[in-house]
Design an enzyme around this catalytic site. Structure first.
Site, PDB file in Angstrom:
ATOM      1  N   GLU A 188       4.792  28.954  -4.336  1.00  0.00           N
ATOM      2  CA  GLU A 188       5.977  28.747  -3.505  1.00  0.00           C
ATOM      3  C   GLU A 188       5.985  29.694  -2.307  1.00  0.00           C
ATOM      4  O   GLU A 188       6.997  30.295  -1.958  1.00  0.00           O
ATOM      5  CB  GLU A 188       7.245  28.872  -4.345  1.00  0.00           C
ATOM      6  N   TRP A 206      -1.044  21.777  -9.493  1.00  0.00           N
ATOM      7  CA  TRP A 206      -0.238  22.938  -9.907  1.00  0.00           C
ATOM      8  C   TRP A 206       1.243  22.581  -9.995  1.00  0.00           C
ATOM      9  O   TRP A 206       2.092  23.308  -9.482  1.00  0.00           O
ATOM     10  CB  TRP A 206      -0.463  24.124  -8.960  1.00  0.00           C
TER      11      TRP A 206
END
Length: 392
Positions: free
Chosen positions: A371, A170
């Site tokens: 994140e 990713w």
């Protein structure tokens, strides 16, 4: 005679008036760029699953948003709030655009700026700031996202060289990056390495079939016996705290960016409600539609205030990781709810690329978990308010 104040339906509390003249100038400059350069094409890029990185990167460099919060090496040294309002306008166009800028500036460039040698900074930062070079940040792995301490990527010494083996998943910008900042376990803990494009044993493969962040390059990185010289390691980065500090910078951009996405959904719904006629009246005249729009603008303005407060704390040197978690958790969740509600106002039209709402909603599903998932940020805040860690 005094004039009656006018309300701006897109900023009901006039939060924008709390910005300085320079902050408003940056906001408006980035907004004009996205209006001219991004909005006419973004629906097509999203539908086709493409993002013209090589074409746009130099334009974003000239705009001054790549690494804009860093000092020197071609970076503009902007304040945290100036960077925030830029992210807000970038993500109002598309989360993929803001993601590119965040990864380039807050992850790749910031890691080199904070932890690199002077030679590494001179080699990479000016080109990255100008958009002549593209960077990526390799931390997440196929089996380790929220638990990077257990990453399997390894770097071992072989004479004066380093040999890296492992994979990353990713990774935004991965297949187009000229340099990858790759984090790996070593005998001395987690270290960061600069892996140039074309290094033998280093490959990047794009991830297809995405239903979210389609106008963004997402890749898997593979490192198979990648040999790097001694000067490829970031000398100032030792331990997991280094990559996590860069992630904090990127998360800060997210808590501003999602305000832009939410605003774009709300204004699209508002404009549509005022022009869509049902039962001989615009649907904006119906109580249930007004309730939806009011709930949207209430939450939008609160998210805007959250972002601005955290930005001011950051510029004063008083922001903490818990503040960033507060902003990301609240503002992403708020933006996603606004997007979903806005889609119902648009009815069937809301599921098409003719309107930005479902594109934003799909993108925000990724922003919710990348994140730092909402669960992880909840635990960060839980520890902040109780003093007890509940991660394990």
């Amino acid at each position: 005679m005094a004039t009656t104040p006018r309300l701006d339906p897109a900023d009901l509390l006039a939060v924008g008036e709390l910005l300085t003249d320079e902050e408003r100038l940056i906001r408006d400059t980035v907004r004009k760029f996205t209006d001219d350069r991004i909005r006419p094409h973004i629906a097509d890029w999203f539908e086709r699953g493409v993002f013209p990185v090589r074409e746009l990167a130099p334009e974003l460099g000239r705009l001054g948003v790549l690494g804009m919060h860093l000092d020197g090496y071609g970076c503009t040294g902007s304040t945290a709030v100036e960077y925030g309002v830029a992210c807000m306008e970038l993500e109002a166009a598309d989360s993929g655009l803001r993601s590119f800028v965040s990864v380039q500036g807050s992850l790749a460039m910031r890691s080199i700026h904070a932890f690199g040698s002077e030679e590494q900074k001179q080699q990479w930062l000016p080109g990255l700031a100008a958009g002549r070079a593209i960077g990526c940040f390799g931390l997440t792995e196929p089996d380790f996202g929220s638990d990077p301490a257990n990453m399997r990527t390894r770097a071992r010494r072989r004479g004066d060289d380093w040999v890296l083996d492992g994979s990353k998943m990713w990774i935004t910008n991965g297949s187009v990056a000229d340099v990858a900042v790759v984090w790996a376990q070593t005998a001395d803990g987690v270290r960061g390495f600069l892996v140039p494009r074309g290094t033998p044993g280093f490959t990047a493969t794009d991830i297809h079939g995405k239903l979210s962040l389609r106008a963004s390059v997402t890749s898997e990185l593979a490192l198979d016996g990648v040999v790097l010289p001694a000067d490829a390691v970031l000398p100032g980065a030792r331990g997991l705290r280094a990559p996590l500090s860069s992630l904090g910078e990127a998360r800060y951009g997210i808590l501003w960016g999602t305000v832009g996405a939410a605003r774009d959904c709300y204004t699209a719904a508002l404009d549509y409600a005022k022009s869509r006629i049902q039962f001989d009246r615009p649907i904006a005249a119906f109580q249930l539609t007004q309730e939806k729009l009011v709930e949207m603008v209430l939450e939008l303005e609160k998210a805007y205030l959250v972002a601005l407060r955290i930005g001011r704390l950051k510029d004063e040197g008083r922001s903490l990781p818990a503040h960033i978690s507060f902003g990301k958790l609240n503002n992403v969740r708020t933006a996603l709810e606004i997007a979903r509600s806005a889609r119902t106002v648009l009815g069937a039209n809301g599921i098409t690329t003719a309107y930005p709402v479902l594109r934003h909603a799909n993108n925000l599903e990724s922003v919710l978990t990348y994140e730092g998932t909402s669960e992880i940020h909840t635990l960060v805040l839980g520890e902040a308010v109780t003093g007890e860690s509940a991660y394990r």
